[in-house]
Every structure is written in C-alpha cells, then in structure tokens.
Design a protein around this motif. Sequence first.
Motif, PDB file in Angstrom:
ATOM      1  N   LEU A  45       0.691   1.788  14.307  1.00 22.65           N
ATOM      2  CA  LEU A  45       0.530   0.483  14.548  1.00 22.65           C
ATOM      3  C   LEU A  45       1.621  -0.066  15.489  1.00 22.65           C
ATOM      4  N   GLU A  46       2.713   0.510  15.967  1.00 27.63           N
ATOM      5  CA  GLU A  46       3.543   0.139  16.991  1.00 27.63           C
ATOM      6  C   GLU A  46       2.912   0.388  18.165  1.00 27.63           C
ATOM      7  N   THR A  47       2.079   1.397  18.371  1.00 23.65           N
ATOM      8  CA  THR A  47       1.176   1.884  19.358  1.00 23.65           C
ATOM      9  C   THR A  47       0.187   0.843  19.977  1.00 23.65           C
ATOM     10  N   ALA A  48      -0.384   0.191  18.792  1.00 26.53           N
ATOM     11  CA  ALA A  48      -1.471  -0.617  18.914  1.00 26.53           C
ATOM     12  C   ALA A  48      -0.911  -2.113  19.035  1.00 26.53           C
ATOM     13  N   GLY A  49       0.302  -2.159  19.268  1.00 29.79           N
ATOM     14  CA  GLY A  49       1.130  -3.453  19.523  1.00 29.79           C
ATOM     15  C   GLY A  49       1.759  -4.206  18.328  1.00 29.79           C
ATOM     16  N   CYS A  50       1.609  -3.653  17.154  1.00 21.16           N
ATOM     17  CA  CYS A  50       2.012  -4.416  15.713  1.00 21.16           C
ATOM     18  C   CYS A  50       3.371  -4.282  15.732  1.00 21.16           C
ATOM     19  N   HIS A  51       4.031  -5.433  15.328  1.00 18.38           N
ATOM     20  CA  HIS A  51       5.604  -5.510  15.118  1.00 18.38           C
ATOM     21  C   HIS A  51       5.769  -4.992  13.681  1.00 18.38           C
ATOM     22  N   PHE A  83       0.768  -1.157  -0.154  1.00 20.60           N
ATOM     23  CA  PHE A  83       0.088  -0.088   0.064  1.00 20.60           C
ATOM     24  C   PHE A  83       0.948   1.352  -0.030  1.00 20.60           C
ATOM     25  N   ILE A  84       0.606   2.187  -0.787  1.00 22.09           N
ATOM     26  CA  ILE A  84       1.026   3.425  -0.735  1.00 22.09           C
ATOM     27  C   ILE A  84       0.453   4.290   0.034  1.00 22.09           C
ATOM     28  N   VAL A  85       1.164   4.943   1.152  1.00 19.45           N
ATOM     29  CA  VAL A  85       0.510   5.904   2.265  1.00 19.45           C
ATOM     30  C   VAL A  85       1.279   7.210   1.938  1.00 19.45           C
ATOM     31  N   ASP A  86       0.538   8.220   2.619  1.00 18.36           N
ATOM     32  CA  ASP A  86       1.039   9.589   2.533  1.00 18.36           C
ATOM     33  C   ASP A  86       1.883   9.956   3.750  1.00 18.36           C
ATOM     34  N   LEU A 102      14.498   0.025  -0.698  1.00 16.54           N
ATOM     35  CA  LEU A 102      13.974  -0.006  -2.114  1.00 16.54           C
ATOM     36  C   LEU A 102      13.912   1.370  -2.935  1.00 16.54           C
ATOM     37  N   GLU A 103      14.865   1.537  -4.011  1.00 13.73           N
ATOM     38  CA  GLU A 103      15.041   2.766  -4.516  1.00 13.73           C
ATOM     39  C   GLU A 103      13.784   3.645  -4.942  1.00 13.73           C
ATOM     40  N   GLY A 104      13.630   4.710  -4.500  1.00 15.61           N
ATOM     41  CA  GLY A 104      12.566   5.610  -4.402  1.00 15.61           C
ATOM     42  C   GLY A 104      11.460   5.689  -3.427  1.00 15.61           C
ATOM     43  N   TYR A 105      11.527   4.927  -2.427  1.00 12.11           N
ATOM     44  CA  TYR A 105      10.577   4.610  -1.455  1.00 12.11           C
ATOM     45  C   TYR A 105      11.255   4.586  -0.055  1.00 12.11           C
ATOM     46  N   HIS A 106      10.433   4.740   1.240  1.00  9.57           N
ATOM     47  CA  HIS A 106      10.652   4.503   2.264  1.00  9.57           C
ATOM     48  C   HIS A 106       9.649   3.348   2.522  1.00  9.57           C
ATOM     49  N   ARG A 107       9.801   2.433   3.492  1.00  7.58           N
ATOM     50  CA  ARG A 107       8.733   1.338   3.454  1.00  7.58           C
ATOM     51  C   ARG A 107       9.329   0.626   4.627  1.00  7.58           C
ATOM     52  N   PHE A 108       8.369  -0.268   4.977  1.00  8.71           N
ATOM     53  CA  PHE A 108       8.181  -1.480   6.105  1.00  8.71           C
ATOM     54  C   PHE A 108       7.339  -2.397   5.804  1.00  8.71           C
ATOM     55  N   TYR A 109       7.404  -3.511   6.601  1.00  9.42           N
ATOM     56  CA  TYR A 109       6.430  -4.695   6.646  1.00  9.42           C
ATOM     57  C   TYR A 109       5.560  -4.861   8.086  1.00  9.42           C
ATOM     58  N   VAL A 110       4.585  -5.131   7.769  1.00  7.25           N
ATOM     59  CA  VAL A 110       3.541  -5.259   9.010  1.00  7.25           C
ATOM     60  C   VAL A 110       2.889  -6.580   8.824  1.00  7.25           C
ATOM     61  N   ASN A 125      -0.691 -12.306   7.852  1.00  8.05           N
ATOM     62  CA  ASN A 125      -0.422 -11.977   6.508  1.00  8.05           C
ATOM     63  C   ASN A 125       0.353 -10.825   6.353  1.00  8.05           C
ATOM     64  N   ARG A 126       1.186 -10.970   5.438  1.00  2.40           N
ATOM     65  CA  ARG A 126       2.399  -9.893   5.671  1.00  2.40           C
ATOM     66  C   ARG A 126       1.702  -8.703   4.480  1.00  2.40           C
ATOM     67  N   ILE A 127       1.890  -7.469   5.058  1.00  4.09           N
ATOM     68  CA  ILE A 127       1.703  -6.247   4.256  1.00  4.09           C
ATOM     69  C   ILE A 127       2.746  -5.476   4.155  1.00  4.09           C
ATOM     70  N   GLU A 128       2.946  -4.800   3.127  1.00  2.00           N
ATOM     71  CA  GLU A 128       3.978  -3.708   2.763  1.00  2.00           C
ATOM     72  C   GLU A 128       3.372  -2.371   2.910  1.00  2.00           C
ATOM     73  N   MET A 129       4.004  -1.519   3.649  1.00  2.00           N
ATOM     74  CA  MET A 129       3.544  -0.016   3.568  1.00  2.00           C
ATOM     75  C   MET A 129       4.716   0.748   2.958  1.00  2.00           C
ATOM     76  N   MET A 130       4.340   1.556   1.847  1.00  2.00           N
ATOM     77  CA  MET A 130       5.371   2.330   1.120  1.00  2.00           C
ATOM     78  C   MET A 130       4.861   3.846   1.219  1.00  2.00           C
ATOM     79  N   GLN A 131       5.894   4.571   1.130  1.00  2.00           N
ATOM     80  CA  GLN A 131       5.933   6.252   0.623  1.00  2.00           C
ATOM     81  C   GLN A 131       6.812   6.329  -0.270  1.00  2.00           C
ATOM     82  N   PRO A 132       6.498   6.988  -1.312  1.00  2.00           N
ATOM     83  CA  PRO A 132       7.599   7.568  -2.228  1.00  2.00           C
ATOM     84  C   PRO A 132       8.386   8.553  -1.341  1.00  2.00           C
TER      85      PRO A 132
END
Length: 122
Positions: free
Chosen positions: A85-91, A73-76, A98-106, A112-119
């Motif tokens: 997510l971390e406050t809610a206890g998510c790791h 998911f691209i996020v703003d 990845l060139e062109g993005y900040h990102r992490f997985y949760v 289920n693995r979810i990738e969060m990306m911000q250009p």
Amino acid sequence: MAILALDHVQLAMPAGREQEARAFYAGLLGLAEQTKPANLVRRGGCWFALGAVKVHLGVVQDFVSAGKAHPAFIVDDLTKLRKTLETAGCHVVEDEPLEGYHRFYVHDPFGNRIEMMQPLAP
C-alpha cells in the motif's frame, strides 16, 4: 429468526471512477472483480470478492466518503500489505493498539476508511 452470516459490505463511490476502484480493491488488495447482475450494471460501481469476503462499491451522486464507519479485513501478512500500500502511495494510519491484533487504517481512492487487521500469534 437469526442472522446467519454477513453477505457483503457496501461502500459508496463517486460516479465514473470504477478504474480507481479496480486498481485499489483488485490491484492492491487482491480481491477479484465479480460480474454484477445485468439489471444492476447501469447503476455503475464494482463488486469484488475473495472467498467469503465480498465488497460492493455503489455509485452515489452526492458522494461523501465514510470517514469513521468502515469494514475491517483480517489479513495473513499485515507487514507485506502495508509495504504494498505504501509503495503504491497510500497513506497508512496507525491507531491505538487493539488487544489480540496488529492493525492499521488506509483509505480507498475515494476516502473510505478501511481497517486491516492481523491476529497476534497465540
């Protein structure tokens, strides 16, 4: 013939855990729950959307989480989302840059693995 768009992503979930899906996808990620068609309600699961982003959670009896396959998911505001997510206890899991993005997985409540990306700014 040409593929024009992606309509939705479907992820699997175990039976009877719709409240956890709602807490994560609506509560933490901000997706709105959508009404499933009447003929599909009996199957369980939940549907969510925000604009053109649609995520369907479908019940699988012999559930196994998607540990490698994932939506991205691209996020703003990745920093704010991470804090939420971390406050809610998510790791939150970092990965190689990845060139062109900040990102992490949760992982969602079902693993289920979810990738969060911000250009990155141009």
